[in-house]
Design a protein around this motif. Structure first.
Motif, short mmCIF file in Angstrom:
data_model
loop_
_atom_site.label_atom_id
_atom_site.label_comp_id
_atom_site.label_asym_id
_atom_site.label_seq_id
_atom_site.Cartn_x
_atom_site.Cartn_y
_atom_site.Cartn_z
N GLN A 242 0.92 -1.16 -0.08
CA GLN A 242 0.02 -0.04 -0.11
C GLN A 242 0.75 1.30 0.04
OE1 GLN A 242 -2.75 0.25 3.33
NE2 GLN A 242 -3.81 1.96 2.44
N HIS A 243 1.82 1.34 0.89
CA HIS A 243 2.62 2.61 0.88
C HIS A 243 3.49 2.70 -0.48
CE1 HIS A 243 5.49 5.29 2.91
NE2 HIS A 243 6.33 4.69 2.22
N TYR A 244 3.93 1.72 -1.28
CA TYR A 244 4.49 1.91 -2.40
C TYR A 244 3.77 1.79 -3.48
CZ TYR A 244 8.70 1.97 0.13
OH TYR A 244 9.96 2.13 1.23
N ALA A 245 2.35 1.60 -3.24
CA ALA A 245 1.41 1.51 -4.36
C ALA A 245 1.95 0.40 -5.50
CB ALA A 245 1.28 2.99 -5.06
N THR A 246 1.87 -0.55 -5.00
CA THR A 246 2.64 -2.04 -5.91
C THR A 246 1.75 -2.88 -5.43
OG1 THR A 246 4.48 -2.81 -6.68
CG2 THR A 246 4.50 -2.37 -4.49
N ALA A 247 2.11 -4.14 -6.12
CA ALA A 247 1.56 -5.44 -5.68
C ALA A 247 2.38 -6.19 -4.50
CB ALA A 247 1.43 -6.30 -6.94
N TRP A 248 1.49 -7.25 -3.97
CA TRP A 248 2.24 -8.18 -3.17
C TRP A 248 1.66 -9.46 -3.26
CZ3 TRP A 248 -0.07 -10.49 1.52
CH2 TRP A 248 -1.32 -9.82 1.69
#
Length: 182
Positions: free
Chosen positions: A23-29
């Motif tokens: 969420q912080h880096y606006a990416t996937a996990w």
């Protein structure tokens, strides 16, 4: 693209921190595939199940990487499967060991056991977290992995993880800061 894995014993906040970092880096996990597998198939498992779980974890990581923006976070890694298999069955599927040698993470975050244990029907070892933490630390050190130990409150953990990720993102050649390797 940077690949960052979160590893460590049960109930150390891997899922929470993975989600927060994405969420912080606006990416996937990539969520921990073992949880999905065991929720669907029941908490009992065999060595063959662990190999299927490992393959599912790799697929989840690849799917997340395909959607990621600069960095992908992996909630657990195959080292968890290896440690789990060796503890439960005294051996690890050869495919898992080979894949660990092939797979590359730019950084591994080893989560400490300094947060309270949370009971969960899929968790097995509330009194062995220090033992398993030591195994993860030894394995990461022997593999000469770039890893950082993360501890403290949830807020401190996020701040520590962001420090290391920010440093890596700022480095054009993705070199890990010297402070990362113990």
């Amino acid at each position: 693209m940077l690949r960052i894995a979160l590893t460590g014993p049960e109930s150390t906040g891997k899922t929470t921190l993975s989600r927060q970092l994405a969420q912080h880096y606006a990416t996937a996990w990539a969520p921990e595939y073992a949880r999905e597998y065991l929720e669907k198939n029941g908490p009992s498992y065999t060595l063959a199940d662990l190999e299927l779980i490992a393959r599912g974890q790799v697929a989840a990581e690849e799917a997340a990487a395909a959607q990621a923006n600069r960095v992908v976070f992996c909630d657990t890694d195959l080292l968890v499967i290896q440690v789990w298999a060796e503890h439960a069955f005294g051996q690890c599927p050869e495919w898992v060991k080979q894949r660990i040698q092939q797979q590359h993470y730019d950084l591994v975050l080893l989560l400490g056991i300094d947060i309270p244990w949370e009971a969960d029907p899929l968790r097995e070892h509330p009194n062995h977290r220090q033992h398993f933490y030591s195994i993860y630390h030894t394995e990461l050190s022997s593999q000469m992995s770039n890893f950082a130990e993360i501890s403290g409150s949830p807020t401190e953990r996020l701040a520590q993880a962001c420090y290391f990720v920010d440093a890596m993102l700022a480095d054009a050649i993705h070199a890990v800061p010297p402070a990362v390797v113990p």
